[in-house]
Design an enzyme around this catalytic site. Structure first.
Site, mmCIF file in Angstrom:
data_model
loop_
_atom_site.group_PDB
_atom_site.id
_atom_site.type_symbol
_atom_site.label_atom_id
_atom_site.label_comp_id
_atom_site.label_asym_id
_atom_site.label_seq_id
_atom_site.Cartn_x
_atom_site.Cartn_y
_atom_site.Cartn_z
ATOM 1 N N ASP A 240 38.990 39.261 26.109
ATOM 2 C CA ASP A 240 39.597 39.357 27.439
ATOM 3 C C ASP A 240 38.659 40.049 28.431
ATOM 4 O O ASP A 240 38.566 39.644 29.589
ATOM 5 C CB ASP A 240 40.918 40.141 27.333
ATOM 6 C CG ASP A 240 41.661 40.229 28.663
ATOM 7 O OD1 ASP A 240 41.745 39.196 29.348
ATOM 8 O OD2 ASP A 240 42.158 41.323 29.001
ATOM 9 N N HIS A 245 33.939 39.656 31.402
ATOM 10 C CA HIS A 245 33.614 40.469 32.580
ATOM 11 C C HIS A 245 32.475 41.471 32.338
ATOM 12 O O HIS A 245 31.555 41.591 33.149
ATOM 13 C CB HIS A 245 34.844 41.260 33.020
ATOM 14 C CG HIS A 245 36.047 40.409 33.287
ATOM 15 N ND1 HIS A 245 35.975 39.201 33.947
ATOM 16 C CD2 HIS A 245 37.365 40.597 33.008
ATOM 17 C CE1 HIS A 245 37.197 38.695 34.062
ATOM 18 N NE2 HIS A 245 38.056 39.517 33.491
HETATM 19 C C1 BG6 Z 1 41.659 40.090 33.656
HETATM 20 C C2 BG6 Z 1 42.154 40.473 32.293
HETATM 21 O O1 BG6 Z 1 40.701 39.080 33.554
HETATM 22 O O2 BG6 Z 1 41.058 41.247 34.266
HETATM 23 C C3 BG6 Z 1 43.156 41.596 32.383
HETATM 24 O O3 BG6 Z 1 42.766 39.332 31.677
HETATM 25 C C4 BG6 Z 1 42.570 42.776 33.141
HETATM 26 O O4 BG6 Z 1 43.588 41.989 31.090
HETATM 27 C C5 BG6 Z 1 41.988 42.308 34.460
HETATM 28 O O5 BG6 Z 1 43.601 43.705 33.371
HETATM 29 C C6 BG6 Z 1 41.234 43.426 35.161
HETATM 30 O O6 BG6 Z 1 40.769 42.974 36.392
HETATM 31 P P1 BG6 Z 1 41.287 43.577 37.751
HETATM 32 O O7 BG6 Z 1 40.652 42.746 38.793
HETATM 33 O O8 BG6 Z 1 42.777 43.500 37.727
HETATM 34 O O9 BG6 Z 1 40.831 44.987 37.781
#
Ligand code: BG6
Length: 482
Positions: A240, A245
């Protein structure tokens, strides 16, 4: 940041008038899902409210038996969460349509494509296996040649499925028309790593193994599952957050300076550095950690144990916290550990990349109390740039203190999903993940997933609202304070 080049002046110096942009249709697959409602539609709303994409038509599709009215309400509600309004927004809501469909079936896809006009952008807000079957069905019926495809992460479920999805996509459209979404690349602070590194003289020369002791990329959240069992329980923290990321952030921090920020140069630079990235010592048992939260309290809110959340299958052994230490085997970075961590339901939010510098070669005797290295901090929420430096503090002039210089960034012009949608609407893949990179990101985490699958690395537990498992790989070194 655009891939287009200025057109040459016409005879007599006059520039030929640019052809009017084709009207576009965004076909949103998985339109009734959580991602569409929470992130994608708000991003779209802001983009449209800001005047981008005049005449954009939105077609939503999902397996739910919704009608146009119900769909319009969802679009309007999502737009309202970001205050997106005005005549363009109202017109888009008035004209949008919803078509129930099983998008893995060719006849349903034909019906959807027939409802779209002009330049087609298809957003796959679907689980990876459904995306693969849908892409395969599309490859049998064909797409308009200028179609653009946006694919949500995770891209495939491992390196082999990512490769086979890439092969299918390559039969459908050119690579530059495929936008593999990583919304972190639409976050202004993440993109700002480029400005910080390449538009300043003071940091870039220090970013190498000569001066850097380690790099931590951390995304600790206080949020738990938030009702996303259907997606999350089959994925877990490593896929995830880390495989997607955090590796993108690593690439931006570790890549060599590209000559331009055009898609070819930027994505080429990231690809090169990720190709050189692997688990530290090739030892995933030693250099990874996985854990999941038990019941606990976060800021007064009681959270059930992850395994007691509705829709969770405890036998899957899904982790809610993942840590991995990586090596970037390049001249610049050999020997510098990159420690990546992300976890849910933790006591506090910590979302930052921290470059920890080595000690100065020698602190002159007489300067008292050196106990902390310098650090550069790039915060992803709050969006900040920080520098921890040692100075002669107040009081005894020979005694060192560490001060923390902090600059707050303003919010980006658009939310991250607005930014990545803009890239696809404008045909600019700069902020999307290239096909070979998507495969490489799976290759990097594959040994860790394998060590976890065989149980070689045990699944630890931590109470919700705690700092995570005690034996974190990111534990501060002796004498280091956070
Ligand atoms: C998403 C994940 O891609 O990114 C989530 O699936 C996570 O689990 C989220 O909470 C975090 O990104 P942001 O932009 O909400 O800080």
């Amino acid at each position: 940041m655009t891939t287009s080049t200025p057109s040459a002046p016409g005879p007599g110096g006059a520039r030929p008038a640019a052809p009017p942009p084709l009207p576009q249709t965004l076909l949103l697959l998985g339109a009734t899902g959580d991602l569409a409602g929470r992130l994608l539609l708000p991003g779209l709303g802001r983009l449209v409210a800001d005047g981008a994409q005049p005449g954009l038509m939105l077609v939503g599709s999902g397996t739910d038996d919704w009608d146009d009215e119900r769909w319009r309400r969802r679009v309007a509600d999502s737009f309202a969460t970001v205050g997106a309004d005005g005549p363009r927004v109202a017109e888009l809501i008035r004209a949008t349509r919803y078509l129930p469909a099983d998008v893995t079936r060719e006849e349903d896809l034909r019906r959807l494509l027939a409802a779209c006009h002009g330049q087609l952008v298809i957003f796959f807000a679907l689980p990876p296996t459904v995306t693969a079957r849908t892409a395969a069905a599309l490859s049998r019926i064909g797409l308009p040649p200028n179609a653009r495809l946006m694919l949500e992460k995770p891209f495939g479920t491992d390196a082999v499925s990512a490769r086979s999805l890439n092969d299918i996509l390559a039969r459908l459209v050119a690579e530059d028309q495929v936008h593999r979404i990583d919304h972190f690349l639409g976050k202004s602070t993440v993109v700002n790593i480029l400005g910080l590194r390449f538009a300043n003289r003071i940091f870039e020369p220090l970013l190498s193994s000569t001066h850097v002791a380690c790099v931590d990329i951390v995304f600790d959240e206080t949020l738990g599952l938030e009702g996303r069992a259907g997606y999350y329980d089959g994925v877990g923290a490593l896929v995830d957050m880390v495989q997607s990321h955090l590796l993108q952030v690593l690439a931006l921090i570790a890549m060599d300076p590209p000559p331009t920020l055009e898609a070819r140069d930027l994505r080429g630079g990231k690809a090169q550095v990720l190709r050189a990235t692997r688990v530290w010592d090739d030892d995933p048992e030693r250099w990874s950690r996985r854990a999941r939260y038990t019941a606990g309290v976060i800021a007064g809110r009681r959270l059930p144990a992850y395994v007691d959340e509705p829709g969770i299958d405890p036998a899957r052994q899904t982790e809610t916290l993942a840590e991995v230490v990586l090596a970037v085997d390049t001249w610049r970075w050999a020997g510098v550990p990159f420690r990546l961590r992300s976890g849910k339901a933790l006591s506090g939010r910590r979302k930052e990349a921290v470059v920890t510098f080595k000690q100065p070669p020698r602190v002159p005797s007489g300067l008292i109390g050196y106990d902390q290295p310098d650090r550069l901090r790039i915060g992803f929420g709050p969006d900040q740039l920080g520098l921890d430096v040692n100075i002669n503090g107040p009081g005894n002039p020979m005694e060192l203190d560490q001060v923390h210089l902090v600059a707050d960034f303003g919010p980006g012009e658009l939310p991250p999903y607005g930014e990545v949608l803009r890239g696809a609407f404008e045909g600019d893949p700069t902020l999307s993940v290239r096909g070979d990179t998507a495969e490489d990101c799976w290759r990097i985490v594959a040994p860790v997933l394998e060590a976890w699958r065989t149980g070689a690395e045990p699944l630890r537990e931590y109470p919700a609202g705690s700092h995570g498992p005690g034996d974190s790989l990111l534990a501060p070194a002796a004498g280091e304070r956070r």
